[in-house]
Scaffold this active site. Structure first.
Site, mmCIF file in Angstrom:
data_model
loop_
_atom_site.group_PDB
_atom_site.id
_atom_site.type_symbol
_atom_site.label_atom_id
_atom_site.label_comp_id
_atom_site.label_asym_id
_atom_site.label_seq_id
_atom_site.Cartn_x
_atom_site.Cartn_y
_atom_site.Cartn_z
ATOM 1 N N GLY A 11 0.848 -1.206 0.000
ATOM 2 C CA GLY A 11 0.000 0.000 0.000
ATOM 3 C C GLY A 11 0.879 1.251 0.000
ATOM 4 C CB VAL A 23 16.943 6.454 -2.400
ATOM 5 C CG1 VAL A 23 17.732 5.369 -3.116
ATOM 6 C CG2 VAL A 23 16.448 5.958 -1.037
ATOM 7 N NE ARG A 72 -2.149 -4.339 -0.688
ATOM 8 C CZ ARG A 72 -1.536 -3.775 0.359
ATOM 9 N NH1 ARG A 72 -0.391 -4.248 0.786
ATOM 10 N NH2 ARG A 72 -2.058 -2.723 0.945
ATOM 11 N N GLY A 102 5.820 -1.852 3.630
ATOM 12 C CA GLY A 102 5.440 -2.358 4.951
ATOM 13 C C GLY A 102 6.021 -3.739 5.216
ATOM 14 C CG ASP A 103 5.412 -7.490 8.336
ATOM 15 O OD1 ASP A 103 6.497 -7.425 8.933
ATOM 16 O OD2 ASP A 103 4.738 -8.539 8.254
ATOM 17 C CB THR A 125 3.138 0.768 6.009
ATOM 18 O OG1 THR A 125 1.785 0.507 6.443
ATOM 19 C CG2 THR A 125 4.045 0.540 7.205
ATOM 20 C CG ASP A 127 -1.226 -0.375 7.977
ATOM 21 O OD1 ASP A 127 -2.079 0.501 7.721
ATOM 22 O OD2 ASP A 127 -1.131 -1.432 7.323
ATOM 23 C CG ASP A 129 2.039 -2.793 10.162
ATOM 24 O OD1 ASP A 129 2.921 -2.075 9.638
ATOM 25 O OD2 ASP A 129 1.370 -3.606 9.501
ATOM 26 C CG MET A 169 -7.457 2.026 5.961
ATOM 27 S SD MET A 169 -6.461 2.368 4.482
ATOM 28 C CE MET A 169 -7.538 1.733 3.220
ATOM 29 N NE ARG A 171 -2.110 -4.998 5.866
ATOM 30 C CZ ARG A 171 -2.518 -5.373 4.652
ATOM 31 N NH1 ARG A 171 -3.174 -6.495 4.490
ATOM 32 N NH2 ARG A 171 -2.270 -4.631 3.602
ATOM 33 C CD GLU A 187 -16.970 11.201 23.472
ATOM 34 O OE1 GLU A 187 -16.978 11.264 22.235
ATOM 35 O OE2 GLU A 187 -16.703 12.156 24.222
ATOM 36 C CE LYS A 213 -18.343 14.924 24.797
ATOM 37 N NZ LYS A 213 -17.037 14.298 24.593
ATOM 38 C CD GLU A 222 -8.126 -1.803 7.715
ATOM 39 O OE1 GLU A 222 -8.949 -1.718 6.809
ATOM 40 O OE2 GLU A 222 -6.896 -1.810 7.520
HETATM 41 O O1 F6P Z 1 -1.205 -1.394 4.648
HETATM 42 C C1 F6P Z 1 -1.837 -0.213 4.302
HETATM 43 C C2 F6P Z 1 -3.313 -0.421 4.136
HETATM 44 O O2 F6P Z 1 -3.896 0.796 3.747
HETATM 45 C C3 F6P Z 1 -4.043 -1.021 5.344
HETATM 46 O O3 F6P Z 1 -4.317 -0.076 6.339
HETATM 47 C C4 F6P Z 1 -5.277 -1.609 4.693
HETATM 48 O O4 F6P Z 1 -5.796 -2.653 5.468
HETATM 49 C C5 F6P Z 1 -4.739 -2.107 3.387
HETATM 50 O O5 F6P Z 1 -3.552 -1.364 3.117
HETATM 51 C C6 F6P Z 1 -5.655 -1.958 2.194
HETATM 52 O O6 F6P Z 1 -5.036 -2.617 1.129
HETATM 53 P P1 F6P Z 1 -5.390 -2.455 -0.412
HETATM 54 O O7 F6P Z 1 -4.776 -1.186 -0.899
HETATM 55 O O8 F6P Z 1 -4.746 -3.622 -1.057
HETATM 56 O O9 F6P Z 1 -6.875 -2.456 -0.505
#
Ligand code: F6P
Length: 320
Positions: A11, A23, A72, A102-103, A125, A127, A129, A169, A171, A187, A213, A222
């Site tokens: 992503g 770079v 991907r 990402g990972d 990324t 995320d 993560d 988002m 993941r 909240e 409130k 998600e």
């Molecule tokens: O890893 C980044 C991310 O945006 C996540 O937060 C999400 O779950 C996923 O990619 C969505 O993936 P795609 O772009 O393949 O729909």
């Protein structure tokens, strides 16, 4: 090392362009040829490479997305295609590769490293993560985008005396929800790292309403168990408050990167090139306690993330 490659994978995230720029320009400054590989590992397998010059990365620092495009790659999951990718890099004379992603992407890079290519992994990324780094490139921008949305939703939510469940988002990681929850005045947050407690969410909404409130903001990651549409129904039933679901989705991945993301991307990109010049082993580059760090790639990918329990608890205190 004379010729290096750079690719973005998985992503996209705001700041990837800033990393590519660093770079390319640092690499050229160090006397290297820098080749851009389009569409991540997919483009590598299809031989989509082009030599980059300083001007090829002009006017991109402030832009979201990635000028190298991303993908991907299903193919890159299979050993025979990874062998093919390694062979192609050797044929092109690319000895060092900077992988921004990402990972999954950094694991793809590790496969190449285990086949003799020197790989520098940059954490690209939204995320946040990757356990080895405090922050990933794009996370700060994504949270800022969520905050902008939260402010707007709060206006209309107050006007109608409604509850808003905002799905973000991340993941399997709840960091976008957690940071947006603390800084956006939610909240409650629902995170995959925590047991889902819908009763507590409803209790917080009712307590807030009893204090006068006008709105309630719930931020849901998600990766949590109950789907958003089911969750709003349960909240409506149990609180008697009109509740709306807002899924922010891909909005969070776009936009001009913040200063933090540009800086992280630039410093990581520079570090990657410096390590390649020094003929280092493959590394994962990131940030820890405000310093740019580089860990052995394989070890870095095993490092667990540390959940910020204090920040999680703070949300309850602040929203009382
Ligand atoms: O890893 C980044 C991310 O945006 C996540 O937060 C999400 O779950 C996923 O990619 C969505 O993936 P795609 O772009 O393949 O729909």
């Amino acid at each position: 090392m004379k010729r290096i490659g750079v690719l973005t994978s998985g992503g996209d995230s705001p700041g990837m362009n800033a990393a590519i720029r660093a770079v390319v320009r640092c690499g050229i400054d160090a006397g290297m040829e820098v080749w851009g590989i389009e569409r991540g590992f997919e483009g590598l397998l299809d031989g989509e490479l082009r030599q980059m010059d300083r001007s090829s990365v002009g006017d991109i620092l402030h832009r979201g997305g990635t000028i190298l495009k991303t993908a991907r790659s299903e193919r890159f999951m299979s050993p025979s295609w990874i062998d093919k990718g390694t062979e192609l890099l050797n044929t092109f004379g690319i000895e060092g590769l900077v992988v921004i992603g990402g990972d999954g992407s950094l694991h793809g890079g590790l496969e190449l490293a285990q086949r003799g290519i020197t790989v520098m992994g940059l954490p690209g990324t939204i995320d946040n993560d990757l356990g080895y780094t405090d922050f990933t490139i794009g996370f700060d921008t994504a949270v800022s985008t969520v905050l902008e949305a939260v402010s707007k939703i709060r206006d209309t939510s107050s006007a109608h005396d409604r509850t808003s469940v905002i799905e973000v988002m991340g993941r399997h990681c709840g960091d976008i929800a957690l940071y947006a929850g603390v800084t956006g005045g939610a909240e409650c947050v629902l995170l995959p790292e925590k047991e889902e407690d819908i009763n507590k969410v409803c209790r917080k909404i009712i307590e807030g309403s009893n204090r006068g409130k006008l709105h309630s903001i719930i931020i849901k990651a998600e990766g949590t168990k109950t789907p958003g549409d089911e969750l709003v129904k349960i909240i409506e039933e149990r609180t008697g408050k009109e509740t709306k679901l807002i899924v922010l989705s891909y909005l969070q991945r776009g936009g001009s990167p913040t200063m933090n993301d540009r800086l992280l991307a630039t410093l990581c990109g520079e570090k990657a090139v410096r390590l390649l010049c020094e003929e280092s082993e493959s590394k994962a580059i990131g940030i820890s306690d405000g310093h740019i760090v580089a860990y052995d790639l394989k070890e870095a990918l095993k490092m667990p993330g540390i959940f910020n329990q204090e920040m999680y608890e703070l949300i309850d205190v602040l929203s009382k």
